[in-house]
Design a protein around this motif. Structure first.
Motif, PDB file in Angstrom:
ATOM      1  N   ASP A  18      10.881  -5.536   6.488  1.00 33.37           N
ATOM      2  CA  ASP A  18      11.546  -4.906   7.632  1.00 33.37           C
ATOM      3  C   ASP A  18      10.629  -3.855   8.265  1.00 33.37           C
ATOM      4  N   ASN A  19       9.871  -4.291   9.286  1.00 35.02           N
ATOM      5  CA  ASN A  19       9.072  -3.354  10.081  1.00 35.02           C
ATOM      6  C   ASN A  19       8.068  -2.575   9.227  1.00 35.02           C
ATOM      7  N   VAL A  20       7.238  -3.305   8.488  1.00 37.61           N
ATOM      8  CA  VAL A  20       6.265  -2.683   7.578  1.00 37.61           C
ATOM      9  C   VAL A  20       4.902  -2.577   8.263  1.00 37.61           C
ATOM     10  N   SER A  21       4.333  -1.377   8.207  1.00 40.15           N
ATOM     11  CA  SER A  21       2.962  -1.147   8.674  1.00 40.15           C
ATOM     12  C   SER A  21       2.159  -0.532   7.544  1.00 40.15           C
ATOM     13  N   LEU A  22       0.957  -1.050   7.318  1.00 42.03           N
ATOM     14  CA  LEU A  22       0.081  -0.425   6.330  1.00 42.03           C
ATOM     15  C   LEU A  22      -1.357  -0.833   6.590  1.00 42.03           C
ATOM     16  N   GLU A  23      -2.271  -0.041   6.038  1.00 41.30           N
ATOM     17  CA  GLU A  23      -3.700  -0.339   6.157  1.00 41.30           C
ATOM     18  C   GLU A  23      -4.342  -0.289   4.786  1.00 41.30           C
ATOM     19  N   ILE A  24      -5.250  -1.223   4.542  1.00 36.55           N
ATOM     20  CA  ILE A  24      -6.009  -1.235   3.283  1.00 36.55           C
ATOM     21  C   ILE A  24      -7.486  -1.226   3.650  1.00 36.55           C
ATOM     22  N   LYS A  25      -8.186  -0.233   3.126  1.00 34.37           N
ATOM     23  CA  LYS A  25      -9.612  -0.094   3.443  1.00 34.37           C
ATOM     24  C   LYS A  25     -10.456  -0.902   2.474  1.00 34.37           C
ATOM     25  N   LYS A  26     -11.672  -1.197   2.891  1.00 34.41           N
ATOM     26  CA  LYS A  26     -12.621  -1.919   2.039  1.00 34.41           C
ATOM     27  C   LYS A  26     -12.862  -1.119   0.755  1.00 34.41           C
ATOM     28  N   GLY A  27     -12.806  -1.811  -0.386  1.00 35.45           N
ATOM     29  CA  GLY A  27     -13.049  -1.168  -1.670  1.00 35.45           C
ATOM     30  C   GLY A  27     -11.851  -0.441  -2.250  1.00 35.45           C
ATOM     31  N   GLU A  28     -10.725  -0.469  -1.539  1.00 29.81           N
ATOM     32  CA  GLU A  28      -9.529   0.245  -2.006  1.00 29.81           C
ATOM     33  C   GLU A  28      -8.687  -0.659  -2.902  1.00 29.81           C
ATOM     34  N   ASP A 204      -5.905   3.185  -6.234  1.00 31.65           N
ATOM     35  CA  ASP A 204      -6.174   4.363  -5.407  1.00 31.65           C
ATOM     36  C   ASP A 204      -4.866   4.852  -4.786  1.00 31.65           C
ATOM     37  N   ARG A 205      -4.070   3.872  -4.354  1.00 31.63           N
ATOM     38  CA  ARG A 205      -2.817   4.203  -3.678  1.00 31.63           C
ATOM     39  C   ARG A 205      -1.707   3.331  -4.206  1.00 31.63           C
ATOM     40  N   VAL A 206      -0.519   3.894  -4.232  1.00 28.10           N
ATOM     41  CA  VAL A 206       0.679   3.143  -4.616  1.00 28.10           C
ATOM     42  C   VAL A 206       1.628   3.144  -3.433  1.00 28.10           C
ATOM     43  N   ILE A 207       2.179   1.949  -3.143  1.00 24.88           N
ATOM     44  CA  ILE A 207       3.174   1.819  -2.076  1.00 24.88           C
ATOM     45  C   ILE A 207       4.470   1.352  -2.721  1.00 24.88           C
ATOM     46  N   PHE A 208       5.517   2.146  -2.560  1.00 28.49           N
ATOM     47  CA  PHE A 208       6.819   1.847  -3.162  1.00 28.49           C
ATOM     48  C   PHE A 208       7.732   1.269  -2.089  1.00 28.49           C
ATOM     49  N   LEU A 209       8.218   0.043  -2.344  1.00 26.40           N
ATOM     50  CA  LEU A 209       9.095  -0.627  -1.371  1.00 26.40           C
ATOM     51  C   LEU A 209      10.503  -0.783  -1.926  1.00 26.40           C
ATOM     52  N   GLU A 210      11.444  -0.771  -1.013  1.00 24.66           N
ATOM     53  CA  GLU A 210      12.818  -1.158  -1.347  1.00 24.66           C
ATOM     54  C   GLU A 210      13.464  -1.710  -0.095  1.00 24.66           C
ATOM     55  N   ILE A 214       8.877   0.286   3.367  1.00 24.02           N
ATOM     56  CA  ILE A 214       8.092   1.239   2.580  1.00 24.02           C
ATOM     57  C   ILE A 214       8.880   2.538   2.493  1.00 24.02           C
ATOM     58  N   VAL A 215       9.247   2.895   1.250  1.00 25.73           N
ATOM     59  CA  VAL A 215      10.004   4.135   1.036  1.00 25.73           C
ATOM     60  C   VAL A 215       9.033   5.302   0.854  1.00 25.73           C
ATOM     61  N   GLU A 216       7.912   5.015   0.197  1.00 16.77           N
ATOM     62  CA  GLU A 216       6.971   6.094  -0.115  1.00 16.77           C
ATOM     63  C   GLU A 216       5.596   5.495  -0.375  1.00 16.77           C
ATOM     64  N   GLU A 217       4.544   6.191   0.070  1.00 17.60           N
ATOM     65  CA  GLU A 217       3.193   5.802  -0.351  1.00 17.60           C
ATOM     66  C   GLU A 217       2.383   7.069  -0.583  1.00 17.60           C
ATOM     67  N   ASN A 218       1.531   6.992  -1.597  1.00 18.40           N
ATOM     68  CA  ASN A 218       0.768   8.189  -1.962  1.00 18.40           C
ATOM     69  C   ASN A 218      -0.395   7.780  -2.857  1.00 18.40           C
ATOM     70  N   HIS A 219      -1.320   8.721  -3.092  1.00 17.03           N
ATOM     71  CA  HIS A 219      -2.338   8.504  -4.115  1.00 17.03           C
ATOM     72  C   HIS A 219      -1.625   8.238  -5.432  1.00 17.03           C
ATOM     73  N   ALA A 220      -2.182   7.349  -6.242  1.00 12.52           N
ATOM     74  CA  ALA A 220      -1.483   6.895  -7.445  1.00 12.52           C
ATOM     75  C   ALA A 220      -1.089   8.054  -8.354  1.00 12.52           C
ATOM     76  N   GLU A 221      -2.041   8.926  -8.652  1.00 14.91           N
ATOM     77  CA  GLU A 221      -1.763  10.009  -9.598  1.00 14.91           C
ATOM     78  C   GLU A 221      -0.646  10.903  -9.085  1.00 14.91           C
ATOM     79  N   GLU A 222      -0.715  11.211  -7.796  1.00 13.38           N
ATOM     80  CA  GLU A 222       0.300  12.080  -7.171  1.00 13.38           C
ATOM     81  C   GLU A 222       1.669  11.394  -7.152  1.00 13.38           C
ATOM     82  N   PHE A 223       1.667  10.080  -6.847  1.00 16.91           N
ATOM     83  CA  PHE A 223       2.933   9.352  -6.804  1.00 16.91           C
ATOM     84  C   PHE A 223       3.634   9.397  -8.162  1.00 16.91           C
ATOM     85  N   PHE A 224       2.876   9.126  -9.223  1.00 15.16           N
ATOM     86  CA  PHE A 224       3.507   9.088 -10.552  1.00 15.16           C
ATOM     87  C   PHE A 224       3.850  10.483 -11.069  1.00 15.16           C
ATOM     88  N   ALA A 225       3.031  11.466 -10.712  1.00 16.93           N
ATOM     89  CA  ALA A 225       3.284  12.832 -11.205  1.00 16.93           C
ATOM     90  C   ALA A 225       4.410  13.496 -10.423  1.00 16.93           C
TER      91      ALA A 225
END
Length: 241
Positions: A18-28, A204-210, A214-225
């Motif tokens: 449902d209306n998802v936008s995201l970008e993935i960089k090279k090497g990410e 590098d990044r975690v994207i949480f969907l429901e 996309i409900v939330e996206e953040n650097h992995a460590e920050e997302f889990f912490a």
């Protein structure tokens, strides 16, 4: 490298994405996580062209992925796709599984294709299984063969759709370790996974969907912490304990 611009994918009345936008960089390395039915795999399949969104646009290296466009096949070849169930041809041995697309799609000769196949079988620790048939392999070995088969095509990005969810726990580790090595070598990866430890340490990044969003996206460590959304917090509480 990959851009999704406001994509929506429906199956009849059901809105899977449902209306998802995201970008993935090279090497990410990006992990898509969330409850079952949240749209993670559908997002991945839209990136690869296996599903076509009704709205929005998928771009690979700034070029739109459009089915009948002359660049479509070239764009698809930039992406390796590893499925939950391995999709190996049962009537072919491992080596033939790895050389088939190289010969027919990449126009490599048989000798070159075999050399490349053996290189990547060695890479995933299975060169001694080259002449075995898939029925003789464990689930973890089949999945490592499937990864090697994708690598033979020299993709710029690897897409993984829950690559460990059909495996016994002890086989999960052998597949994740191959993926970790790929990550360390700088391979761009988009991974749909339930393996939170992998997502936390490798992404590098975690994207949480429901519900397809996309409900939330953040650097992995920050997302889990420190997840920001209540929904992500309650999801993590369930899966991390």
């Amino acid at each position: 490298m990959i851009k999704l611009k406001s994509i929506t994918k429906r199956f009849n009345q059901f809105v899977a994405v449902d209306n998802v936008s995201l970008e993935i960089k090279k090497g990410e390395i990006v992990c898509l996580i969330g409850p079952s039915g949240s749209g993670k795999s559908t997002v991945l399949r839209c990136i690869n062209g296996l599903e076509v969104p009704e709205e929005g646009q998928v771009l690979i290296n700034d070029t739109p992925l459009i089915k009948d466009d002359e660049k479509y096949t070239d764009l698809k070849l930039k992406m390796g796709f590893v499925f939950q169930h391995f999709h190996l041809f049962p009537h072919m041995n491992v080596l033939d599984n790895l050389t088939l697309a190289q010969i027919h799609v990449k126009d490599r000769n048989e000798t070159e294709a075999k050399d490349i196949a053996m290189k990547y079988l060695k890479r995933v620790g299975l060169e001694e299984k080259a002449l075995e048939y898939p029925s003789k392999l464990s689930g973890g070995q089949k999945q490592r063969v499937a990864i090697a088969r994708s690598l033979c095509m020299n993709p710029e990005v690897m897409l993984f759709d829950e690559p460990t969810s059909a495996l016994d726990p002890e086989m999960v580790i052998e597949v994740l370790s191959v993926m970790q090595e790929l990550a360390q070598e700088g391979m761009t990866m988009v991974v749909v996974t339930h393996e939170m430890g992998f997502a936390r340490t490798v992404a590098d990044r975690v994207i949480f969907l429901e519900d397809g969003q996309i409900v939330e996206e953040n650097h992995a460590e920050e997302f889990f912490a420190n997840p920001k959304s209540e929904r992500a917090r309650s999801f993590l509480n369930k899966v991390m304990h």
